[in-house]
Design an enzyme around this catalytic site. Sequence first.
Site: not given
Ligand code: KIV
Length: 272
Positions: A112, A179
């Site tokens: 991600k 988010e």
């Molecule tokens: O790092 C994380 O936990 C995240 C979530 C808040 C989606 O990116």
Amino acid sequence: MKTVSQLLDMKQQKEKISMVTAYDFPSAKQVEQANIDMILVGDSLGMTVLGYESTVQVTLDDMIHHGRAVRRGAPNTFVVVDMPIGAVGIDQAQDLNNALTLYQQTNANAIKAEGAHIADFIVAATRIGIPVVAHLGLTPQSVGVMGYKLQGSTKAAAQQLIKDARNVEQAGAIALVLEAIPSDLAQTISEQLTIPVIGIGAGKATDGQVLVYHDMLNYGVKHQAKFVKQFADFSVGIKGLQQYNEEVKSGVFPSETHTYKKKIMNEVEAHD
Ligand code: KIV
């Protein structure tokens, strides 16, 4: 384990997708036992398990270390691992190297990356076979620039977010995390995209939800965001530790039940 195409089907069938963060072997095991669809090894581990003030100090090595532990704890769950700050967006060749290292060494199902500027990176990573989840709205790595506050809350910002969401989908993202944005904006984006949209602080109309493990279980968290619901209370662990401390000091622990009964000293000279 869910596949990318099953996650797409879930969106089409309007079956909600559940995702939660995990950072180590035991938390990953619990999440898998709870049948949650996806695990995010978030760089939020900077705050939840490493004790930093934000995600900004988290390194690629930290993500690899924790990602590997999570994979071992949840071999049958779709695992997404975060690219930390600076791992993407500086130099395309280096970005791809970082992505490949993270993907290969953690054996994750996807990586991600945060921000609207990563569309070119998504194209390049997808081309070499790395599935990418995009993250828009409040992006905690940019806390120094945007703060921890609701995003997309003006007409221009909402329009921009819709464009950015379309861009990352077009670039090849397999899913999008949104988010801290208004729920009607999240609904519009979820309806316009064909990839699953996973919300955190984005209302109930998204295709799925993600929460941070330590927030939802009240595990040593200083500040809870408005969008966090507490589903259990791990702070009871402190009571157990206090009782242990008292019992060690008073001699109550260990009792006979916790002691091996075999006698050996009748066979050994005390000064041997
Ligand atoms: O790092 C994380 O936990 C995240 C979530 C808040 C989606 O990116």
